[in-house]
Structure formats: structure tokens, C-alpha cells
Design a protein around this motif. Sequence first.
Motif, mmCIF file in Angstrom:
data_model
loop_
_atom_site.group_PDB
_atom_site.id
_atom_site.type_symbol
_atom_site.label_atom_id
_atom_site.label_comp_id
_atom_site.label_asym_id
_atom_site.label_seq_id
_atom_site.Cartn_x
_atom_site.Cartn_y
_atom_site.Cartn_z
ATOM 1 N N LEU A 61 0.936 -1.177 0.034
ATOM 2 C CA LEU A 61 -0.199 0.113 -0.012
ATOM 3 C C LEU A 61 0.812 1.287 0.058
ATOM 4 C CD1 LEU A 61 -3.197 0.314 0.623
ATOM 5 C CD2 LEU A 61 -2.322 1.254 2.783
ATOM 6 N N ALA A 72 -3.964 -5.701 1.316
ATOM 7 C CA ALA A 72 -3.875 -4.592 2.252
ATOM 8 C C ALA A 72 -4.916 -3.579 2.224
ATOM 9 C CB ALA A 72 -2.653 -3.597 1.664
ATOM 10 N N LEU A 73 -6.055 -3.992 1.496
ATOM 11 C CA LEU A 73 -7.434 -3.084 1.562
ATOM 12 C C LEU A 73 -8.536 -3.919 2.120
ATOM 13 C CD1 LEU A 73 -6.939 -1.909 -1.980
ATOM 14 C CD2 LEU A 73 -6.407 -0.492 -0.165
ATOM 15 N N GLU A 114 -4.873 2.199 12.919
ATOM 16 C CA GLU A 114 -5.652 3.133 11.909
ATOM 17 C C GLU A 114 -7.036 2.728 11.713
ATOM 18 O OE1 GLU A 114 -3.396 4.793 8.541
ATOM 19 O OE2 GLU A 114 -5.190 4.498 7.302
ATOM 20 N N VAL A 125 -6.846 3.123 -6.836
ATOM 21 C CA VAL A 125 -6.512 2.058 -5.499
ATOM 22 C C VAL A 125 -6.836 0.627 -5.720
ATOM 23 C CG1 VAL A 125 -7.208 1.844 -3.266
ATOM 24 C CG2 VAL A 125 -6.677 4.199 -4.188
ATOM 25 N N ARG A 165 -9.809 8.399 12.583
ATOM 26 C CA ARG A 165 -8.790 7.700 11.843
ATOM 27 C C ARG A 165 -7.841 7.035 12.628
ATOM 28 N NH1 ARG A 165 -8.654 6.397 6.647
ATOM 29 N NH2 ARG A 165 -9.408 8.643 6.174
ATOM 30 N N ASN A 176 -2.163 -0.973 10.673
ATOM 31 C CA ASN A 176 -2.989 -0.255 9.756
ATOM 32 C C ASN A 176 -3.475 -1.216 9.024
ATOM 33 O OD1 ASN A 176 -4.271 1.250 7.628
ATOM 34 N ND2 ASN A 176 -2.463 1.940 6.908
ATOM 35 N N PRO A 177 -4.352 -2.202 9.477
ATOM 36 C CA PRO A 177 -4.919 -3.531 8.485
ATOM 37 C C PRO A 177 -5.655 -3.041 7.646
ATOM 38 C CG PRO A 177 -6.163 -3.350 10.544
ATOM 39 C CD PRO A 177 -5.267 -2.150 10.496
ATOM 40 N N PRO A 178 -6.123 -3.993 6.643
ATOM 41 C CA PRO A 178 -6.948 -3.528 5.600
ATOM 42 C C PRO A 178 -8.429 -3.476 6.303
ATOM 43 C CG PRO A 178 -6.277 -6.075 5.701
ATOM 44 C CD PRO A 178 -5.647 -5.267 6.669
ATOM 45 N N TYR A 179 -9.029 -2.415 5.687
ATOM 46 C CA TYR A 179 -10.255 -2.115 6.363
ATOM 47 C C TYR A 179 -11.521 -1.860 5.268
ATOM 48 C CZ TYR A 179 -8.211 2.680 6.368
ATOM 49 O OH TYR A 179 -7.685 3.792 6.295
ATOM 50 N N ILE A 180 -11.178 -2.112 4.260
ATOM 51 C CA ILE A 180 -12.437 -1.510 3.297
ATOM 52 C C ILE A 180 -13.123 -2.627 3.216
ATOM 53 C CG2 ILE A 180 -12.889 -1.052 0.878
ATOM 54 C CD1 ILE A 180 -10.643 1.003 2.246
ATOM 55 N N ARG A 236 -0.111 6.553 3.163
ATOM 56 C CA ARG A 236 -0.761 7.695 3.323
ATOM 57 C C ARG A 236 -0.585 8.831 4.254
ATOM 58 N NH1 ARG A 236 -2.483 4.341 -0.323
ATOM 59 N NH2 ARG A 236 -4.703 3.950 -0.761
HETATM 60 N N1 GLN Z 1 -6.681 4.358 3.647
HETATM 61 C C1 GLN Z 1 -6.594 3.634 2.318
HETATM 62 C C2 GLN Z 1 -7.513 3.703 1.342
HETATM 63 O O1 GLN Z 1 -8.331 4.513 1.638
HETATM 64 C C3 GLN Z 1 -7.047 1.995 2.988
HETATM 65 C C4 GLN Z 1 -6.066 1.318 3.825
HETATM 66 C C5 GLN Z 1 -6.469 0.157 4.586
HETATM 67 O O2 GLN Z 1 -7.277 -0.524 4.202
HETATM 68 N N2 GLN Z 1 -5.613 -0.190 5.560
HETATM 69 O O3 GLN Z 1 -7.628 3.493 0.496
#
Ligand code: GLN
Length: 276
Positions: free
Chosen positions: A91, A206-207, A237, A198, A268, A182-186, A94
Motif C-alpha cells: 500500500l 492490504a485493502l 488506523e 486504488v 482515523r 494499519n490493517p486492511p479495512y475496506i 498515506r
Molecule cells: N486508506 C486506504 C484507502 O482509503 C485504505 C487502507 C487500509 O485499508 N488500511 O484506500
Amino acid sequence: MTAGSALRQGQALLEGGGVAEARLTAEVLLCHALRRERVYLYSHPEHELSTVEWLHYGRYLHERLKGKPTQYITRRQEFFGREFVVSAEVLIPRPETEHVVERAAAVAREARRVLDIGTGSGALAVTLALEQGRELVVATDISAGALRVARENARRLGALVRLVRTDLAAGLGGAFDLIVSNPPYIPESEIAHLQHEVRDWEPRVALAGGADGAEPYRRIVPEAERLLRPGGWLIFEIGFQIEAAVRAAFGPRWRDIETGCDLAGLPRVISGRYAP
Ligand code: GLN
């Protein structure tokens, strides 16, 4: 072809292709082709591009027009005032993630033993290793490609980080003072709606954070309970959609759970203190 006119042509091309910040992007790509800093463009607009420079610049513009993020073309991204190497296997760090570093400085400045779960480029682990006198910084990732990038960053920036290939924190032992992640969080349903740079270019691992985006957090909290000393801190995060789910994931053994917002005013970071 001079640098000045190459810039104007590049900007026009990118604008035509609907690329945001066309001028800045053209500057960054031209600098990369010239292997120069940006200030050089302003002091030498009459620089004549060599054939090789021109070919490189053309290729970079073409890649950007196809959607490849600028950072994957230049292989560079700044994070917390340092330049990190990136590849499409990590990733892109950011600016929002800098809030994790700031929260760590606020609540866990004295932490000697630090763990970064899912380090990617190593941005958090390397930064935390360099910002304070640490005794040990461990960083994990499930991706061998990511660990190669993290290793390169640690080496280039002179940070002592122990890198471990594993799923989250599986197999780790020891008592840490601070764990960051900051794990994947979508959420699954939102992946399709991400910006195409993206969605199509950054690593899915990572997403994608499972059905509601908070699955990795529900797995990390029990690991943190196993790996933190009593009184130690866990700092995440988060995406703004998952704040409630992540708060709920902390459970009864945690105190001082606090959310912080980014510059856009969105939740955040969340930190909590392990109090068994
Ligand atoms: N901040 C990233 C995004 O909005 C996502 C990062 C994450 O999943 N840790 O694309």
C-alpha cells in the motif's frame, strides 16, 4: 525538446486523460526521468532532454494515463518526513497514517518494545524505530514481497527492525509495550467503488477487511492481549465507517479507548490500553 515544453506537453496529455493534478504529476514524472530534484526544473527550464530522458518521460506519462499511481512509477513516497521506497506489492503510505505515529508519541512515548502488525512498506515500523530510543521493533507481514520492500526501507533509513513473515501476529511471543497496525479495512461491498487507481493497482490483501471491514481488528485484539504487557498500548488506523465496530472489538479488558480524527475531521485512529 526543452524541459519547459516537455512539461507543458505532459501536463496537456494528463489533463486530456482526466488525471488529477496534471501539472504536479508531469513535474514529478519529468524529474524522475531526469533523475533530478524538482527545483532543477525551475532553474533549468531550457534543459534539453536527451533521447533516453525523453523515452523515459513518455513511458511514465503513458503508465500514469493507464491509471498506475505516480508513486508506483517513481517508486517513492514520503512519510513523516522520510522518503520510502514503494512497489505495487505494498500500500502507498498515506498522510493519514502519520496520525498513528503522533498518537504513539502522545500516549506511548516511552515504549521500548514495539510491534507493527501488517507493516507493508514498513512506514510505521521504520518511523517508530527512528523516532524514539527503542529496544526492539518487530514488524510482520503475510506478503514476502512487502517484507522485501520493508527490509529495503529499514536498511536505507538505518532503522533496526526485525521482520517476520506471518499472518498478523501468529507464532510471535514476547511482551510488547506498544502494538500498532494499519490493517486492511475496506468493507467487501465498497471495494468495487474505490478510486480506480486504488482498486486496480494497490494490493487487495492490504485493502479488503472482510464483510464489514473490521474483521482484521477482531483478530488482532486477542493477539494483542496475548502479546502486550499489562498497561501496554494498541493503536489502530481505522476507516471512518468502522469506528463503532473497532471500539466494540476492544472488549472489557481495555481502558482509555480514544478515537482521533484526521485533518478531514474523520475518525482515523483508535488507541486503547490493555488492562487485564
Ligand atoms: N486508506 C486506504 C484507502 O482509503 C485504505 C487502507 C487500509 O485499508 N488500511 O484506500
